[in-house]
Design an enzyme around this catalytic site. Structure first.
Site, PDB file in Angstrom:
ATOM      1  N   GLY A  19      52.407  36.159  44.958  1.00 36.94           N
ATOM      2  CA  GLY A  19      51.496  37.188  44.451  1.00 36.94           C
ATOM      3  C   GLY A  19      50.728  37.792  45.600  1.00 36.94           C
ATOM      4  O   GLY A  19      50.733  37.282  46.722  1.00 36.94           O
ATOM      5  N   GLY A  71      47.290  40.845  46.436  1.00 40.70           N
ATOM      6  CA  GLY A  71      46.246  41.707  45.893  1.00 40.70           C
ATOM      7  C   GLY A  71      45.393  42.210  47.020  1.00 40.70           C
ATOM      8  O   GLY A  71      45.739  42.029  48.200  1.00 40.70           O
ATOM      9  N   PHE A 128      42.790  41.151  48.203  1.00 40.21           N
ATOM     10  CA  PHE A 128      42.220  40.081  49.022  1.00 40.21           C
ATOM     11  C   PHE A 128      43.210  39.507  50.002  1.00 40.21           C
ATOM     12  O   PHE A 128      42.856  38.934  51.001  1.00 40.21           O
ATOM     13  CB  PHE A 128      41.773  38.955  48.090  1.00 40.21           C
ATOM     14  CG  PHE A 128      42.867  38.587  47.134  1.00 40.21           C
ATOM     15  CD1 PHE A 128      43.886  37.745  47.537  1.00 40.21           C
ATOM     16  CD2 PHE A 128      42.911  39.135  45.850  1.00 40.21           C
ATOM     17  CE1 PHE A 128      44.923  37.442  46.666  1.00 40.21           C
ATOM     18  CE2 PHE A 128      43.942  38.816  44.997  1.00 40.21           C
ATOM     19  CZ  PHE A 128      44.951  37.971  45.408  1.00 40.21           C
ATOM     20  N   GLY A 129      44.506  39.585  49.680  1.00 40.94           N
ATOM     21  CA  GLY A 129      45.491  38.947  50.540  1.00 40.94           C
ATOM     22  C   GLY A 129      46.717  38.512  49.764  1.00 40.94           C
ATOM     23  O   GLY A 129      47.080  39.116  48.765  1.00 40.94           O
ATOM     24  N   VAL A 177      49.268  35.361  48.047  1.00 42.10           N
ATOM     25  CA  VAL A 177      49.305  34.015  47.468  1.00 42.10           C
ATOM     26  C   VAL A 177      50.686  33.402  47.705  1.00 42.10           C
ATOM     27  O   VAL A 177      51.699  34.051  47.477  1.00 42.10           O
ATOM     28  CB  VAL A 177      49.020  34.055  45.948  1.00 42.10           C
ATOM     29  CG1 VAL A 177      48.957  32.641  45.393  1.00 42.10           C
ATOM     30  CG2 VAL A 177      47.722  34.785  45.664  1.00 42.10           C
ATOM     31  N   LYS A 198      46.038  30.805  48.565  1.00 40.15           N
ATOM     32  CA  LYS A 198      45.641  32.214  48.664  1.00 40.15           C
ATOM     33  C   LYS A 198      45.088  32.450  50.059  1.00 40.15           C
ATOM     34  O   LYS A 198      44.060  31.877  50.439  1.00 40.15           O
ATOM     35  CB  LYS A 198      44.578  32.443  47.599  1.00 40.15           C
ATOM     36  CG  LYS A 198      44.039  33.820  47.462  1.00 40.15           C
ATOM     37  CD  LYS A 198      43.499  33.966  46.041  1.00 40.15           C
ATOM     38  CE  LYS A 198      42.174  34.690  45.961  1.00 40.15           C
ATOM     39  NZ  LYS A 198      41.623  34.680  44.605  1.00 40.15           N
ATOM     40  N   ASP A 250      35.472  40.851  37.069  1.00 38.25           N
ATOM     41  CA  ASP A 250      36.783  41.435  37.341  1.00 38.25           C
ATOM     42  C   ASP A 250      37.827  40.867  36.384  1.00 38.25           C
ATOM     43  O   ASP A 250      38.911  40.451  36.801  1.00 38.25           O
ATOM     44  CB  ASP A 250      37.176  41.185  38.799  1.00 38.25           C
ATOM     45  CG  ASP A 250      38.279  42.140  39.254  1.00 38.25           C
ATOM     46  OD1 ASP A 250      38.525  43.152  38.563  1.00 38.25           O
ATOM     47  OD2 ASP A 250      38.908  41.858  40.293  1.00 38.25           O
TER      48      ASP A 250
END
Ligand code: NAG
Ligand code: NAG
Ligand code: NAG
Ligand code: NAG
Ligand code: NAG
Ligand code: NAG
Length: 932
Positions: free
Chosen positions: A611, A613, A615-616, A618, A632, A730
């Site tokens: 995954g 997003g 943020f970075g 996974v 993550k 969120d």
């Protein structure tokens, strides 16, 4: 049936349990407590001895005027703090009557009349007060079985010795006692009366195939059917009565009645268990010959409920003919302890009122048992032959089992387990590691083998006794994570290897002697000596180790807004540490610190991306112990990014809930910020709703509801279970993750905020995801928990429709947002127009409407109009019940449409039953007339 089996049973008492359930009505169990063998009574009921019951003693009695064999014996128990439970097998989702009777008969030659309590599973049922040695106390409860067993328990003897004479279980196969509340309530039987009975004998089996006892109205009991109006006459017929279904009152009961020849019938009786909310039904059948111009019409008059007098009974019309049953009833009626009722003929009626039977039951709110119930049931199942494993009932309520202790939560957690010297063999049962509330564990002096398991699921553990077993393997380093651990006894096992250094460094009472191959470890730089067998103070050093492990830049500016208060979530695992010098230090309180190389190994050098997003990225990983993890890796090195990272570490280490994704630890090394979570096998909700996965395994409506329930529980916990409360900020379908069993957990707390004193929080930058963002927060910058409710409303709409929150195509021209689109359809009554076509119509319309209406409330523009997360959760749970009931009905449970329609028509006369008390007060909707 009556005599056929007698001789046979006499010689084969052992096979009786099986016979009793096969030869007789299915689902009948008749336990003759204290009896020494099985027999069939004159009614044809097959009684079996309770001799497999391992507790208590038996006694013979003789009570005057009582000749039934099951009453010649009883079983009695010590008057101690324990509870004694009979556990009966039942079929789940089936209704039963359970009947317990108590005939004292001066069995102990003490003439001290006993007083004690009985309970059904965790729910207090009744206090048994013996007031006459020769009169049996009888208690009956009607319930819908939700589990495969039910336990009737005796406890809390206040005088004399507690005892029991008989215990009977009768299975219903109709829906007569189907109520809207049966998942939350039992029905305690208060009165079941056969009017106009020829003598004092009650009508029961075999006339009543379910062996309900219809008491004769001519029995002379204090406060039972007194104040009878003059001119009351008994009438009867030999004609058969059409009762339609066999869970209705039996024909024999309906063939007799009383008639008020002077125009009214009156009675007064005491209702056991009342005042309270109850279920009441009256049964009428016209059994007299009426002349062509005769009319029998009458009203019910209840002083407490004058509105009811508006309802007029005309049996011939209502039942559509003679000798037919008419059964008006109330599913939810508030009744007093002393009930006086009256039937008055109407002025245009030529005949006085007639009454054949009535039944009154009281709602008893079910008590939820221990939250550890399922775990402990699994635990004892490994030792089913040991007596300590057969105590039965709920482990904690109403009183705990003899070998454990519970806390005082409404749904108690088990806090201590004492299984010393019980000859336990095999490995330490893995269930023990799942008892989150456990503080003391005593397993010493057993024959346990194998390794010491990972107890990090029991973060409150203070005392562990494992000495004098045959445990092998090394002492796991996970023990060092137990920050509350004060005493650890491992002596006289076969443990090997070196002690984890964390253990040696702490002020722990540790005894590991008598393990030949277990060593203290090479590094001799401990500043505190390990003391074996001596006691120490509070552990302080652990914190320092964690601090050292965390490489956080020290000169960072402190952001007081973001700083957490030192208060913790209730029942939370984390000890409160003093004076964190920065947010980073707060995080060190509890979070586990992974080394970079450890994570590199686990992820096979960050090989498998699962995954990504803002943020970075996974990655998938697997720890040495086999645990699968999601790693993550933060890419953002901006100040904001670092703050989100720290925010998440800090929050995650203080919140724990089964519906929040489990946080395992973090790593800050080599300029990298990494968070480690449990791996969620089934990805995000988003992928299941409209990703590539939907093709193969689309989610059913009930599954969607369950996911919504899980997520709502997680969010409710953030809003109400933590102090100070937390706003997620969120919420979206990609932040709801699904585990192996498709249980949902909320994730991604990077943007979460601590609510300030429960009031709104003003921040300069609005954060969140477009499509889910609360418009009011967007405009005013004021953040409250209702912003999460808005986002959750959007998620509910997505669950209904299978559409993404924002779309350029799906919602027609001029409409990009799911909220506008869904609102338009729902408010115009066109639910169909938005329901996900992939459900293929396979859902209960009521439950769909319930969620749709609730979703619209969640997305109201103004936060004050939005419900709380707890209210939303309740509605989802209601919808789940509706959906399950509908499912059950499809499988053939609820075949009774006529009764429901009757109940509604009876209630539709805008009868306001007033605020129901007790059981029903927990749900405002229950006060409303029930219309299905
Ligand atoms: C069994 O109980 C009955 C009374 O219920 C008693 O008369 C009989 O003696 C008992 N038999 C044995 C073997 O204990
Ligand atoms: C028991 O039966 C006798 C005779 O049948 C009767 O006189 C007496 O009142 C009864 N006692 C009770 C307590 O019912
Ligand atoms: C109850 O069910 C369990 C498991 O199905 C079975 O082992 C036990 O014998 C049953 N007990 C009775 C009294 O039927
Ligand atoms: C035990 O019984 C007494 C007297 O009936 C009652 O006051 C008390 O609440 C009961 N205790 C429990 C734990 O139910
Ligand atoms: C019931 O009827 C009696 C006469 O039959 C009358 O006196 C009484 O007022 C009536 N009660 C009510 C509440 O209507
Ligand atoms: C454990 O086993 C021993 C020997 O078989 C026996 O004497 C003892 O009573 C058992 N203890 C328990 C609690 O079952």
């Amino acid at each position: 049936m009556k005599t056929r089996l007698v001789g046979f049973l006499f010689f084969f008492p052992v096979s009786l349990f099986i016979l009793s359930t096969e030869a007789q009505m299915p689902g009948f169990v008749s336990l003759d407590c204290g009896g020494n063998r099985s027999f069939t009574d004159e009614l044809g009921l097959q009684w079996v001895s309770d001799d497999q019951f391992i507790y208590g003693e038996t006694a013979y009695i003789s009570a005057s005027n009582e000749t039934r064999r099951q009453y010649m014996t009883l079983r009695f128990f010590p008057a101690d703090d324990r509870k004694y439970c009979y556990t009966l097998n039942v079929t789940s989702r089936t209704r039963y009557l359970v009947r317990a009777t108590f005939l004292y008969g001066n069995f102990d030659n003490n003439n001290v009349y006993p007083k004690f309590d009985i309970s059904l599973d965790a729910t207090p049922w009744s206090t048994i007060v013996i007031s006459d040695a020769n009169t049996a106390e009888v208690r009956e409860m009607i319930f819908l079985a939700l589990d495969p067993t039910i336990s009737v328990c005796i406890s809390n003897a206040t005088t004399g010795q507690p005892f029991i004479s008989t215990l009977e279980l009768r299975q219903f196969n109709g829906s007569m006692y189907d109520t809207d509340f049966e998942n939350q309530c039992y029905l305690s039987v208060s009165a079941r009366i056969n009017f106009g009975a020829p003598d004092e004998t009650p009508v029961r089996y075999p006339d009543d195939p379910f062996d309900r006892i219809w008491e004769s109205d001519s029995v002379k009991i204090a406060n039972y059917l007194v104040d009878v109006a003059a001119g009351t006459e008994r009438v009867s017929t030999k004609n058969s009565i059409f009762v339609d279904r066999d869970d209705r009152p039996p024909q024999k009961v309906m063939q007799t009645a009383v008639v008020g020849t002077t125009g009214s019938l009156t009675y007064r009786l005491n209702l056991d268990g009342f005042p309270g909310a109850g279920w009441a039904s009256t049964y009428f059948a016209e059994i007299q010959d009426l002349a062509p111009n005769d009319v029998r019409k009458f009203r019910l008059i209840l002083r407490e409920q004058p509105e009811l007098s508006r309802l007029v009974v005309n049996i011939l019309e209502n039942a559509e003919g003679k000798f037919r049953l008419y059964e008006p009833g109330f599913q939810n009626i508030s009744l007093p302890f002393v009930l006086s009722f009256k039937f008055n003929k109407t002025s245009d009626s030529t005949k006085g009122p007639l009454l054949n039977a009535m039944e009154i039951n009281k709602y008893i709110k079910k008590t939820d048992g221990s939250s550890d119930g399922a775990i402990i049931v699994s635990l004892v199942s490994h030792y089913s032959s040991a007596s300590w494993a057969q105590e039965g009932g709920d482990p904690c309520l109403p009183v705990p089992w003899s070998w454990l202790q519970c806390n005082s939560d409404p749904q108690p957690l088990i806090v201590s387990i004492h299984l010393s010297r019980k000859n336990l063999t095999g490995n330490i049962p893995p269930e023990l590691t799942k008892l989150n509330g456990l503080e003391e564990l005593w397993l010493d002096g057993n024959l346990l083998t194998g390794p010491i398991p990972d107890f990090s699921g029991c973060p409150n553990l203070r005392i562990i006794h494992l000495e004098n077993n045959q445990l092998t393997g090394h002492v796991p380093s996970s023990l060092t994570l137990l920050q509350n651990l004060k005493e650890l006894y491992l002596q006289d096992n076969m443990l090997s290897g070196t002690l984890p250094s964390g253990i040696l460094n702490s002020n722990l009472v540790l005894n590991y002697s008598g393990n030949v191959d277990l060593h203290k470890g090479a590094k001799g730089r401990n500043r505190i000596n390990v003391i074996t067998g001596a006691s120490c103070g509070v552990a302080v050093l652990l914190i320092m180790i964690f601090v050292a492990c965390l490489l956080i830049s020290k000169g960072r500016e402190r952001d007081t807004n973001e700083k957490l208060s030192e208060k913790d979530c209730p029942g939370n695992v984390l000890p409160v540490q003093k004076q964190p010098s920065s947010i980073g230090d707060t995080a060190t309180e509890a979070a586990h610190c992974f080394t970079f190389s450890e994570l590199e190994d686990a992820t096979n050098k960050f090989e498998k991306r699962i995954g990504s997003g803002g943020f970075g990225i996974v990655y998938y990983g697997k720890l040495k112990d086999g645990k699968e993890i999601a790693v993550k890796v933060w890419t953002s090195n901006s100040f904001q990014g670092k703050r989100e990272f720290t925010n998440e570490v800090t929050l995650l280490s203080r919140i724990h809930h089964r519906n929040l994704v489990e946080f395992l630890g973090y790593c800050q090394e080599e300029g990298k910020s990494i968070l480690v979570y449990e791996f969620m096998h089934n990805g995000t909700l988003k992928e299941h709703l409209y990703g590539p996965l939907t093709e193969e395994q689309g989610l059913s409506w009930i599954k969607r509801l369950e996911i919504a329930e899980d997520a709502a529980k997680g969010i409710e916990y953030l809003h109400t279970g933590c102090a100070p409360n937390i706003i997620h900020r969120d919420l979206k379908t990609s932040n709801i993750l699904l585990d192996k069993n498709m249980k949902a957990k909320v994730s991604d707390f990077g943007l979460s905020k601590v609510a300030v004193d429960g009031s709104s929080h003003i921040s300069s930058i609005v954060r969140g995801t477009v499509g889910y963002l609360d418009p009011e927060y967007y405009i005013t910058n004021q953040l409250t928990d209702k912003s999460d409710v808005y986002s959750f409303g959007v998620i509910l709409l997505e669950l209904i429709s299978g559409q993404e929150a924002l779309s350029n195509e799906s919602f027609g021209t001029n409409c990009r947002h799911i909220v506008q689109w869904a609102k338009l359809h729902i408010e115009s009554g066109d639910l169909q127009g938005i329901v996900d076509p992939s459900l293929r119509g396979d859902y209960n319309v009521q439950s769909m409407w319930k969620i749709a209406e609730r979703a619209l409330l969640c997305v109201k523009p103004h936060r004050d109009m939005r419900p709380s997360m707890s209210e939303v959760l309740k509605d989802i749970q209601d919808a789940i019940l509706m959906e399950r009931e509908a499912e059950a009905a499809r499988e053939g449970y609820s075949d009774d449409i006529s009764r429901h329609s009757f109940h509604s028509s009876m209630n539709l006369g805008s009868v306001d039953l007033g605020p129901p008390d007790n059981c029903l007060s927990f749900d405002e909707t229950l006060a409303l007339p029930t219309a299905r």
